[in-house]
Motif scaffolding. Structure first.
Motif, mmCIF file in Angstrom:
data_model
loop_
_atom_site.group_PDB
_atom_site.id
_atom_site.type_symbol
_atom_site.label_atom_id
_atom_site.label_comp_id
_atom_site.label_asym_id
_atom_site.label_seq_id
_atom_site.Cartn_x
_atom_site.Cartn_y
_atom_site.Cartn_z
ATOM 1 N N PHE A 224 -13.028 -5.315 -2.753
ATOM 2 C CA PHE A 224 -12.651 -5.583 -1.356
ATOM 3 C C PHE A 224 -13.190 -4.504 -0.418
ATOM 4 O O PHE A 224 -13.601 -4.809 0.701
ATOM 5 C CB PHE A 224 -11.134 -5.704 -1.234
ATOM 6 C CG PHE A 224 -10.631 -7.079 -1.553
ATOM 7 C CD1 PHE A 224 -10.373 -7.992 -0.536
ATOM 8 C CD2 PHE A 224 -10.447 -7.482 -2.870
ATOM 9 C CE1 PHE A 224 -9.929 -9.274 -0.828
ATOM 10 C CE2 PHE A 224 -10.003 -8.762 -3.173
ATOM 11 C CZ PHE A 224 -9.747 -9.665 -2.147
ATOM 12 N N LYS A 225 -13.216 -3.260 -0.889
ATOM 13 C CA LYS A 225 -13.720 -2.189 -0.029
ATOM 14 C C LYS A 225 -15.245 -2.203 0.044
ATOM 15 O O LYS A 225 -15.821 -2.041 1.131
ATOM 16 C CB LYS A 225 -13.210 -0.836 -0.557
ATOM 17 C CG LYS A 225 -11.706 -0.651 -0.355
ATOM 18 C CD LYS A 225 -11.221 0.736 -0.753
ATOM 19 C CE LYS A 225 -11.211 0.929 -2.254
ATOM 20 N NZ LYS A 225 -10.577 2.237 -2.623
ATOM 21 N N HIS A 230 -13.287 -3.384 3.682
ATOM 22 C CA HIS A 230 -11.877 -3.065 3.908
ATOM 23 C C HIS A 230 -11.637 -1.578 3.629
ATOM 24 O O HIS A 230 -12.198 -1.022 2.688
ATOM 25 C CB HIS A 230 -10.976 -3.902 2.992
ATOM 26 C CG HIS A 230 -10.994 -5.363 3.314
ATOM 27 N ND1 HIS A 230 -10.114 -6.257 2.757
ATOM 28 C CD2 HIS A 230 -11.781 -6.094 4.155
ATOM 29 C CE1 HIS A 230 -10.357 -7.473 3.222
ATOM 30 N NE2 HIS A 230 -11.366 -7.394 4.064
ATOM 31 N N LYS A 231 -10.785 -0.954 4.417
ATOM 32 C CA LYS A 231 -10.471 0.460 4.193
ATOM 33 C C LYS A 231 -9.628 0.648 2.935
ATOM 34 O O LYS A 231 -9.701 1.687 2.292
ATOM 35 C CB LYS A 231 -9.747 1.041 5.409
ATOM 36 C CG LYS A 231 -10.629 1.144 6.649
ATOM 37 C CD LYS A 231 -9.886 1.780 7.805
ATOM 38 C CE LYS A 231 -10.788 1.897 9.023
ATOM 39 N NZ LYS A 231 -10.068 2.500 10.176
ATOM 40 N N THR A 237 -2.974 -1.570 -0.803
ATOM 41 C CA THR A 237 -2.149 -1.971 0.334
ATOM 42 C C THR A 237 -0.737 -2.312 -0.109
ATOM 43 O O THR A 237 0.248 -1.952 0.544
ATOM 44 C CB THR A 237 -2.782 -3.178 1.053
ATOM 45 O OG1 THR A 237 -4.096 -2.828 1.495
ATOM 46 C CG2 THR A 237 -1.952 -3.611 2.246
#
Length: 291
Positions: A224-225, A230-231, A237
């Protein structure tokens, strides 16, 4: 930061001294508001004081906004178990756990002490604001505010218009958030609103990926990063939000929509049962005990 003599809501009640409540209190105190934080026990409030000090240190290291006086911010916040202290507040933000029975009890106590004109804002990630408002004697003065974590660092808030929310209350909510330096995005009241109808599904499905041994937690988050910019990945998360909060939220969505796509992952349930709630417990999908 608004000038003190221009603050429309100088005294704010914050119900719930968990991660979100402390973040809301810190953000309010940093923008010149006097804050009364209410929770059920002195032990909870002492932990909240420690989290506040850490939150202020984090802001001073990472915050990109105006510099703050840590001592002044701390002195603007009162921690108490006494609901009677809320009799003088100008606005209330409720942040208790995503359990309907607890919220009902809290609003009954708020009704008994708050002035009739005070607006109530529910900082909830999934529960219907209309349902909460119907449990009060002031449904027209009920609005939803879905703050993001960590609250002081996040510039945007979902402002939820419930069935009975008056235009005046919605405008009041927008002015209140503006005083906190937050941008409000108005959405309508359906459980999960915008962010959590998408985010909770993403996190829940990421836990299924881990359960099914498709990839490790590290690799799920890396994708995802690295692929989407995404951070944080979905499992990181989840640890930040709290796995118990994730489970409560997905259960509310499952119950509200009666849709199997919101079925909670068994691994998520097992981890919550084991007390692996993420950062706040020291372990979740990652181990924070040595950090």
């Amino acid at each position: 930061m608004p000038e003190a003599n221009k603050i429309e809501f100088p005294r704010v009640g914050v119900i719930g001294a968990g991660v979100m409540g402390v973040g809301v209190a810190q953000s309010l105190a940093q923008t010149g508001h006097e804050v009364i934080v209410v929770d059920i026990s002195d032990d909870v409030l002492e932990r909240a004081r420690r989290e506040l000090r850490q939150g202020i240190r984090t802001w001073m290291m990472l915050g990109k906004g105006a510099k703050i006086d840590a001592k002044a911010v701390t002195e603007r916040i009162v921690f108490t178990t006494d609901y009677e202290r809320l009799g003088a507040v100008d606005f209330v933000v409720e942040n208790v756990t995503e359990k309907w029975a607890l919220k009902q009890e809290v609003y009954a106590r708020l009704e008994a002490v708050c002035r009739p004109e005070v607006v109530f804002a529910a900082n909830t990630s999934a529960i219907s604001i209309t349902k909460i408002g119907a449990a009060t004697r002031r449904p027209a003065q009920m609005v939803g505010m879905h703050f993001m974590n960590p609250v002081p660092m996040k510039p945007m808030v979902e402002l939820i218009r419930a069935f009975h929310t008056s235009p005046e209350t919605l405008a009041t909510g927008q002015r209140f958030l503006a005083e906190m330096g937050k941008e409000a995005v108005v959405v309508n009241d359906w459980p999960g609103f915008v962010s959590n109808r998408v985010l909770m599904l993403t996190i829940n499905e990421a836990v299924f990926l881990l359960q099914d041994q498709v990839a490790s937690a590290v690799d799920v988050d890396r994708i995802f990063k690295g692929c989407f910019g995404h951070k944080m990945g979905p499992l990181e998360t989840a640890d930040l939000i709290g796995l118990d909060t994730i489970l409560y939220s997905i259960e509310v969505l499952h119950e509200s929509y009666n849709d199997s796509k919101y079925r909670p992952c068994p691994l998520l349930k097992k981890m919550v049962d084991a007390g692996l709630h993420g950062r706040k417990s020291g372990r979740g999908f990652y181990d924070y005990t040595s950090k």
